[in-house]
Each structure stands twice: as C-alpha cells, then as structure tokens.
Design a protein around this motif. Sequence first.
Motif, PDB file in Angstrom:
ATOM      1  N   GLU A 241       0.808  -1.225   0.000  1.00 35.86           N
ATOM      2  CA  GLU A 241       0.000   0.000   0.000  1.00 35.86           C
ATOM      3  C   GLU A 241       0.838   1.271   0.000  1.00 35.86           C
ATOM      4  N   VAL A 242       2.069   1.164   0.513  1.00 38.86           N
ATOM      5  CA  VAL A 242       2.904   2.360   0.636  1.00 38.86           C
ATOM      6  C   VAL A 242       4.212   2.093  -0.104  1.00 38.86           C
ATOM      7  N   ASP A 243       4.836   3.158  -0.624  1.00 45.75           N
ATOM      8  CA  ASP A 243       6.040   2.920  -1.429  1.00 45.75           C
ATOM      9  C   ASP A 243       7.286   2.717  -0.538  1.00 45.75           C
ATOM     10  N   ASN A 244       8.387   2.319  -1.191  1.00 47.71           N
ATOM     11  CA  ASN A 244       9.616   2.022  -0.442  1.00 47.71           C
ATOM     12  C   ASN A 244      10.126   3.235   0.322  1.00 47.71           C
ATOM     13  N   GLU A 245       9.854   4.418  -0.226  1.00 50.69           N
ATOM     14  CA  GLU A 245      10.331   5.658   0.393  1.00 50.69           C
ATOM     15  C   GLU A 245       9.754   5.816   1.808  1.00 50.69           C
ATOM     16  N   CYS A 246       8.534   5.318   2.023  1.00 50.76           N
ATOM     17  CA  CYS A 246       7.922   5.396   3.368  1.00 50.76           C
ATOM     18  C   CYS A 246       8.785   4.633   4.373  1.00 50.76           C
ATOM     19  N   VAL A 247       9.298   3.488   3.952  1.00 54.19           N
ATOM     20  CA  VAL A 247      10.153   2.685   4.838  1.00 54.19           C
ATOM     21  C   VAL A 247      11.514   3.361   4.971  1.00 54.19           C
ATOM     22  N   LYS A 248      12.057   3.820   3.833  1.00 54.05           N
ATOM     23  CA  LYS A 248      13.407   4.425   3.857  1.00 54.05           C
ATOM     24  C   LYS A 248      13.428   5.677   4.720  1.00 54.05           C
ATOM     25  N   ARG A 249      12.346   6.451   4.707  1.00 51.61           N
ATOM     26  CA  ARG A 249      12.327   7.705   5.491  1.00 51.61           C
ATOM     27  C   ARG A 249      12.045   7.473   6.979  1.00 51.61           C
ATOM     28  N   SER A 250      11.724   6.234   7.348  1.00 48.94           N
ATOM     29  CA  SER A 250      11.342   5.975   8.739  1.00 48.94           C
ATOM     30  C   SER A 250      12.571   5.736   9.613  1.00 48.94           C
ATOM     31  N   SER A 251      12.593   6.392  10.771  1.00 49.98           N
ATOM     32  CA  SER A 251      13.723   6.169  11.673  1.00 49.98           C
ATOM     33  C   SER A 251      13.526   4.878  12.451  1.00 49.98           C
ATOM     34  N   LYS A 252      12.273   4.408  12.534  1.00 46.18           N
ATOM     35  CA  LYS A 252      12.018   3.106  13.160  1.00 46.18           C
ATOM     36  C   LYS A 252      11.061   2.316  12.262  1.00 46.18           C
ATOM     37  N   VAL A 253      11.443   1.073  11.988  1.00 48.25           N
ATOM     38  CA  VAL A 253      10.548   0.157  11.273  1.00 48.25           C
ATOM     39  C   VAL A 253      10.145  -0.910  12.280  1.00 48.25           C
ATOM     40  N   VAL A 254       8.844  -1.002  12.514  1.00 46.77           N
ATOM     41  CA  VAL A 254       8.322  -1.916  13.534  1.00 46.77           C
ATOM     42  C   VAL A 254       7.290  -2.826  12.854  1.00 46.77           C
ATOM     43  N   VAL A 255       7.298  -4.086  13.224  1.00 38.79           N
ATOM     44  CA  VAL A 255       6.308  -5.019  12.663  1.00 38.79           C
ATOM     45  C   VAL A 255       5.635  -5.769  13.820  1.00 38.79           C
ATOM     46  N   ASP A 256       4.560  -6.475  13.499  1.00 36.12           N
ATOM     47  CA  ASP A 256       3.961  -7.291  14.563  1.00 36.12           C
ATOM     48  C   ASP A 256       4.777  -8.562  14.754  1.00 36.12           C
ATOM     49  N   TYR A 257       4.970  -9.336  13.690  1.00 38.79           N
ATOM     50  CA  TYR A 257       5.742 -10.583  13.780  1.00 38.79           C
ATOM     51  C   TYR A 257       6.611 -10.684  12.530  1.00 38.79           C
ATOM     52  N   TRP A 258       7.918 -10.503  12.690  1.00 45.36           N
ATOM     53  CA  TRP A 258       8.812 -10.394  11.530  1.00 45.36           C
ATOM     54  C   TRP A 258       8.802 -11.666  10.677  1.00 45.36           C
ATOM     55  N   GLU A 259       8.821 -12.840  11.317  1.00 43.95           N
ATOM     56  CA  GLU A 259       8.838 -14.073  10.506  1.00 43.95           C
ATOM     57  C   GLU A 259       7.539 -14.190   9.703  1.00 43.95           C
ATOM     58  N   ASN A 260       6.422 -13.813  10.313  1.00 46.84           N
ATOM     59  CA  ASN A 260       5.139 -13.875   9.593  1.00 46.84           C
ATOM     60  C   ASN A 260       5.103 -12.879   8.434  1.00 46.84           C
ATOM     61  N   VAL A 261       5.685 -11.708   8.676  1.00 47.27           N
ATOM     62  CA  VAL A 261       5.719 -10.674   7.626  1.00 47.27           C
ATOM     63  C   VAL A 261       6.482 -11.226   6.419  1.00 47.27           C
ATOM     64  N   LYS A 262       7.626 -11.868   6.693  1.00 47.77           N
ATOM     65  CA  LYS A 262       8.439 -12.399   5.594  1.00 47.77           C
ATOM     66  C   LYS A 262       7.753 -13.601   4.938  1.00 47.77           C
ATOM     67  N   HIS A 263       7.078 -14.395   5.773  1.00 46.93           N
ATOM     68  CA  HIS A 263       6.389 -15.576   5.246  1.00 46.93           C
ATOM     69  C   HIS A 263       5.240 -15.156   4.333  1.00 46.93           C
ATOM     70  N   ARG A 264       4.531 -14.126   4.752  1.00 44.66           N
ATOM     71  CA  ARG A 264       3.364 -13.656   3.975  1.00 44.66           C
ATOM     72  C   ARG A 264       3.823 -12.963   2.692  1.00 44.66           C
ATOM     73  N   MET A 265       4.933 -12.243   2.762  1.00 41.37           N
ATOM     74  CA  MET A 265       5.588 -11.635   1.593  1.00 41.37           C
ATOM     75  C   MET A 265       4.636 -10.814   0.722  1.00 41.37           C
ATOM     76  N   ILE A 266       3.938  -9.890   1.356  1.00 41.31           N
ATOM     77  CA  ILE A 266       2.955  -9.128   0.596  1.00 41.31           C
ATOM     78  C   ILE A 266       3.012  -7.634   0.915  1.00 41.31           C
ATOM     79  N   SER A 267       3.640  -7.292   2.051  1.00 44.62           N
ATOM     80  CA  SER A 267       3.682  -5.877   2.455  1.00 44.62           C
ATOM     81  C   SER A 267       4.963  -5.230   1.914  1.00 44.62           C
TER      82      SER A 267
END
Length: 340
Positions: A241-267
Amino acid sequence: MSKANIVFLNNKAMAELGAADMSAVINDVERVYVLNNEGDVIAPGKCVMRWGKTVEDENTLGRINAMPGYIGGEYDMAGIKWIGSGPQNYKKGLPRASVTIILNDPDTKLPLCVADGTEVSTMRTGASGGVAIKYLAKSDAKIMTICGAGAQAPTQLEAALIGRPSIDTVYVYDIRPENAERFAKATMEKYPHIKATAVSDIEAAVRESDIIDCVTLASEPFIKGEWLKKGTLVMNMADYEVDNECVKRSSKVVVDYWENVKHRMISTVALMWKDGLFKDEDLHAELGEIVKGAKAPRENDEEIIYFNAVGAGIMDIAVTARCYKNALKDGKGITLPYWE
Ligand SMILES: NC(=O)c1ccc[n+]([C@@H]2O[C@H](COP(=O)([O-])OP(=O)(O)OC[C@H]3O[C@@H](n4cnc5c(N)ncnc54)[C@H](O)[C@@H]3O)[C@@H](O)[C@H]2O)c1
C-alpha cells in the motif's frame, strides 16, 4: 452421555461474551504481544490456500487462510483461525471476510468450541493498530487518514481513539468513493466531536496527517514517502500500500511478527527484504519488544515511523478463549455432544 462436548458460539453470543469490547480486546492483543515475546506461544506460519495463480488473482478470486496456534499465560488455549476472503462477495451483499475459530484443549487436544470469529478478527486487527498507535504515534496526534473504508476501518478508528483521544480530524480515502463517503458519515454519527471527510486527494490528506492507517486491498502503492510530514506514523496493515520511500524515510521500522511478515511476503517491507533493500538488522523491533519495554517506543515528535502488521491466529485464539471461558461461566452458547 457425551464423553466430550463442543460449545458453539455464533456472532451474537460472541459479541455478548466480550468480543465487541474494544478495551478488553486491546488488553488481549497487548498480552499476546508480550506472551509471544516471552516465547509462551506456538505460532506456525499462515497456510494460504489461494485460487488462481498470482497474488493479483487472490484479490479477485479469493483465498482461505489457516492460522493455527497455541497461546499460553492466562489463556492456555490452542486452536485455529480459518478465514475465507471472497473479494466478489459484496455483489451478493455479503462481507468479504468470514472467520471460523476452533478452540482445542491444549492437554487432550480435543476441540472445545466452534465460534464465529468474524468480529473477533476485525476487533483484534483494530486493537493491533491501536497498540501500535499507543506506542508509536505522536502523543498529541490529531489528524488521521484511514485508507480503505471496508470492514476493518471502524475498528481501526475505534482503537485509535482509545490510544489517542486527541484525534479530532479523520480523512477517509477509498478507491470506491461511495465507501469513503459512507464511512465518513457513520464516523460523524458515532463520534460527533470528530470531523470526518471523504477525500479523493490522498496526497493532500497524507501531507497533513499524524497517523496514516492503510487497510485496503491494494497491490500497488498509493502512499508516497515524499508526502510524509515529520512525526507521522504510517501503518501498513494490509498488502502493498505504501512505497519504499515510506520505509526508507522511517527512523524506526516496527512489525507485529517479523517471521510472519516475511512468510506472507505481501507488504512493502517484506518485498523490500526479498529484493535485498531491507535487512533483518534494519528492523527496530517487533511490537511485543516495545510493549515489554525491551525496545524504545517513539522517542520524539520528529521521527517518522513505519508499522506493518500481518496478524497471527494467536490473537484471535486469545480473544475467543476469553469469550469461551465467559460462556462456560455464564452458561451461554449451544453445547453439542461431540463424542456420544
Ligand atoms: N494486518 C492484519 O492483521 C489484518 C487483519 C485482517 C485484515 N487485514 C487486511 O486488511 C485489508 C482490508 O480488509 P477488510 O476486511 O476491511 O476488506 P474490505 O474488502 O471490507 O475493505 C477493503 C476496502 O479497501 C478499498 N480498497 C481496495 N483497494 C484499494 C486501493 N487500491 N486504494 C484504496 N482503497 C482500496 C475497498 O474499496 C474497500 O472499501 C485486507 O487486505 C485484509 O487482508 C489485515
């Protein structure tokens, strides 16, 4: 005489038993984050059964996901969330998502309860967003943009208002403008102190917002990082939903569950990780580490923070376990003989 019983709880029973109580669900979700961080859970990956061949097909033809888990602590319950997504259901006047939750005794492993988890799912997703807002949004956040005015939007807002009662302006953006209009109107009816407006100019809304909460079905980014003002919390609660720049400009990247995020591979952050544009060590924290106090929450009003949640069945199992225990106490629900 039945050797084993199953309690059936439909949507009405679940709401009466506590699934509709947002403060209680936020408490459940915080506890799940902490118990997960302490390792008192079993949370295998989500099994996705999708129709068609591509992710785009999934958005038109649908999927059913299986999310099993065990949650310890005061919940001490196993189970599975079985969630169907029919993107064309709206043509039949039906919600896109339908959720069935089965609870199992962690000792005997026998099924104990079959519950409608459709409201649990939207409530716990709202609560997960609410917990992120509690720890990661500016303390005096006033302006929130909600993208995607579907089933998740009302609970995202309800939980956000518990986390930040200072919110007084809500912009609503949806690819179907009629959905945005409907949700903005309903918001002002439910919360008369809030000015809610359906917007088509997403850039203008984002440029003003302290919190941007995306709960859409987008598979192409529509939020650009260059639009974010200082201090914004960007919540990527669904897909791309958001472009890479949103992540690059963030001083903190926080997720709920990192392994699930990578497993789902959609965000966004997952796709960046796949392309080598984001490394494991670039992650600031899982939200549970912040809730437990092991990692820092927001530290000032300047930082842009990106949050991504994909969810986990243990959240739904925890909320349903609390409702099931209430059902046993209050004698609610329909008890069915499982083994006679
Ligand atoms: N992170 C989690 O834990 C979690 C949990 C449940 C659902 N979700 C995700 O949240 C999303 C929304 O779920 P829902 O149940 O509200 O769905 P829904 O179908 O009820 O609503 C989605 C809304 O988004 C709008 N939309 C679709 N594409 C868009 C785009 N490109 N730009 C703007 N608006 C767009 C639709 O018109 C609709 O109003 C889904 O992707 C779902 O998978 C995440």
